[in-house]
Design an enzyme around this catalytic site. Sequence first.
Site, PDB file in Angstrom:
ATOM      1  N   CYS A 136      51.451  45.828  24.467  1.00  9.27           N
ATOM      2  CA  CYS A 136      51.763  44.700  24.095  1.00  9.27           C
ATOM      3  C   CYS A 136      53.186  43.893  23.947  1.00  9.27           C
ATOM      4  O   CYS A 136      53.088  42.874  24.029  1.00  9.27           O
ATOM      5  CB  CYS A 136      50.928  44.202  23.180  1.00  9.27           C
ATOM      6  SG  CYS A 136      49.514  43.987  23.533  1.00  9.27           S
ATOM      7  N   ASP A 139      41.464  34.899  19.584  1.00 10.52           N
ATOM      8  CA  ASP A 139      41.568  35.755  20.928  1.00 10.52           C
ATOM      9  C   ASP A 139      41.182  35.535  21.864  1.00 10.52           C
ATOM     10  O   ASP A 139      41.123  36.881  23.021  1.00 10.52           O
ATOM     11  CB  ASP A 139      41.164  37.067  19.974  1.00 10.52           C
ATOM     12  CG  ASP A 139      41.791  38.097  18.526  1.00 10.52           C
ATOM     13  OD1 ASP A 139      42.914  37.849  18.878  1.00 10.52           O
ATOM     14  OD2 ASP A 139      41.217  37.044  17.747  1.00 10.52           O
ATOM     15  N   HIS A 174      40.411  42.653  40.833  1.00  8.22           N
ATOM     16  CA  HIS A 174      41.434  42.318  41.962  1.00  8.22           C
ATOM     17  C   HIS A 174      42.703  42.865  41.805  1.00  8.22           C
ATOM     18  O   HIS A 174      43.032  43.113  40.991  1.00  8.22           O
ATOM     19  CB  HIS A 174      41.638  41.095  41.732  1.00  8.22           C
ATOM     20  CG  HIS A 174      42.192  40.282  42.389  1.00  8.22           C
ATOM     21  ND1 HIS A 174      42.117  40.409  43.764  1.00  8.22           N
ATOM     22  CD2 HIS A 174      43.243  39.373  43.003  1.00  8.22           C
ATOM     23  CE1 HIS A 174      42.782  39.733  44.239  1.00  8.22           C
ATOM     24  NE2 HIS A 174      43.427  39.098  43.942  1.00  8.22           N
ATOM     25  N   SER A 175      42.933  43.201  42.814  1.00  9.18           N
ATOM     26  CA  SER A 175      44.616  44.369  43.184  1.00  9.18           C
ATOM     27  C   SER A 175      45.133  43.128  43.653  1.00  9.18           C
ATOM     28  O   SER A 175      44.846  42.633  45.055  1.00  9.18           O
ATOM     29  CB  SER A 175      43.493  45.820  43.301  1.00  9.18           C
ATOM     30  OG  SER A 175      43.480  45.538  44.898  1.00  9.18           O
ATOM     31  N   ASP A 228      42.827  40.916  15.939  1.00  7.76           N
ATOM     32  CA  ASP A 228      43.522  42.175  15.862  1.00  7.76           C
ATOM     33  C   ASP A 228      44.958  41.677  15.946  1.00  7.76           C
ATOM     34  O   ASP A 228      45.279  40.906  16.629  1.00  7.76           O
ATOM     35  CB  ASP A 228      42.582  42.988  17.352  1.00  7.76           C
ATOM     36  CG  ASP A 228      42.962  42.476  19.104  1.00  7.76           C
ATOM     37  OD1 ASP A 228      43.144  40.786  18.181  1.00  7.76           O
ATOM     38  OD2 ASP A 228      43.072  42.707  19.536  1.00  7.76           O
TER      39      ASP A 228
END
Length: 349
Positions: A17, A51, A140-141, A227
């Site tokens: 993050c 979030d 998905h790639s 979070d």
Amino acid sequence: MDDRPVRLTSLAHGGGCGCKLDPATLRTLLADQPVAGPFERLLVGNETADDAAVWALDDGTCVIATTDFFTPMVDDPHDFGRIAATNAISDVYAMGGRPIMALAILGMPVGKIAPEVVAQILKGGAATCAEAGIPIAGGHSIDTPEPIYGLAVIGTCRREDVRRNADARVGDALILTKPLGVGVYAAAIKRAALPPGGYDAFLATTTLLNRIGPELAADPAVHALTDVTGFGLLGHGLEFARGAGCRLVIDWPAVPLLPSAEPLARDGFVTGASHRNWTAFGAEVVLREGFPDWSRHLLTDPQTSGGLLVACAAPRAEAIRDRIRAAGYPAAAIVGRVEAGAAGIRVDG
């Protein structure tokens, strides 16, 4: 392709993050975006920096939708997949929902990482989803310069159990469910400087699912949830403060830390994201004179797969904290309170 193992972190300019755009830049980018609608069923959208998005169905059920992905903060591909999946699922828990399925998001530098390494990333993510009781139903790639992995996650909850980050109330107590320090640990990992046992502690907290979220949301004494991730405790606390139009007071000595977080921060293991976070919102935070830099860095430390910040009725705070600890979050602590005043944060101690 070179057959020697490649350190995943060597292929990424940041990790976890800590890769997020800083909050000031993000707010600027979103400020003038056109708003479609209104959509009466959209209960939570971009308006509160929450979030996940929440959409109401006819029967009182809500659909929660979120997506989260990032570059590696560890070199073990299976661990990277586990951490990224845990972090993505957390957004559903933080809204008070339960996940029902996920879609994989994968970007890999073709020719730089062996297919079997990529497969381990995917297996790590699948293992976490299995622990959460959900399938990875697709994905998905693409070919990217840096490795990227994450999930789009769908969840559900009852309308009355939706918990936004904007609904804290004056007089509430603040509870944090996991310790801070993930960012400084990640900085130490990149420089091979973690003390013995440090990686195990890091992995334990970053792969601990925030599944306590929907249980807390079902309690009327719990007013707001979020979070704590890339903007650190102060950044996500400010989202509470701005949304509710109030002031948060953080009791710094009460804030839980990972075992080596303080010495690592004192020794300069601080991420660039921590500096960017403070630059973005430091003007809205009041620190006592002489407050140590290492302490400030931990308050802005980007938490990958961090804990939940909970605003709840003060008379119930100790009981709720104890319930969280009993559910498998032993570091959970009461870390502050909500006061009347202009939106912002004061740090005591």
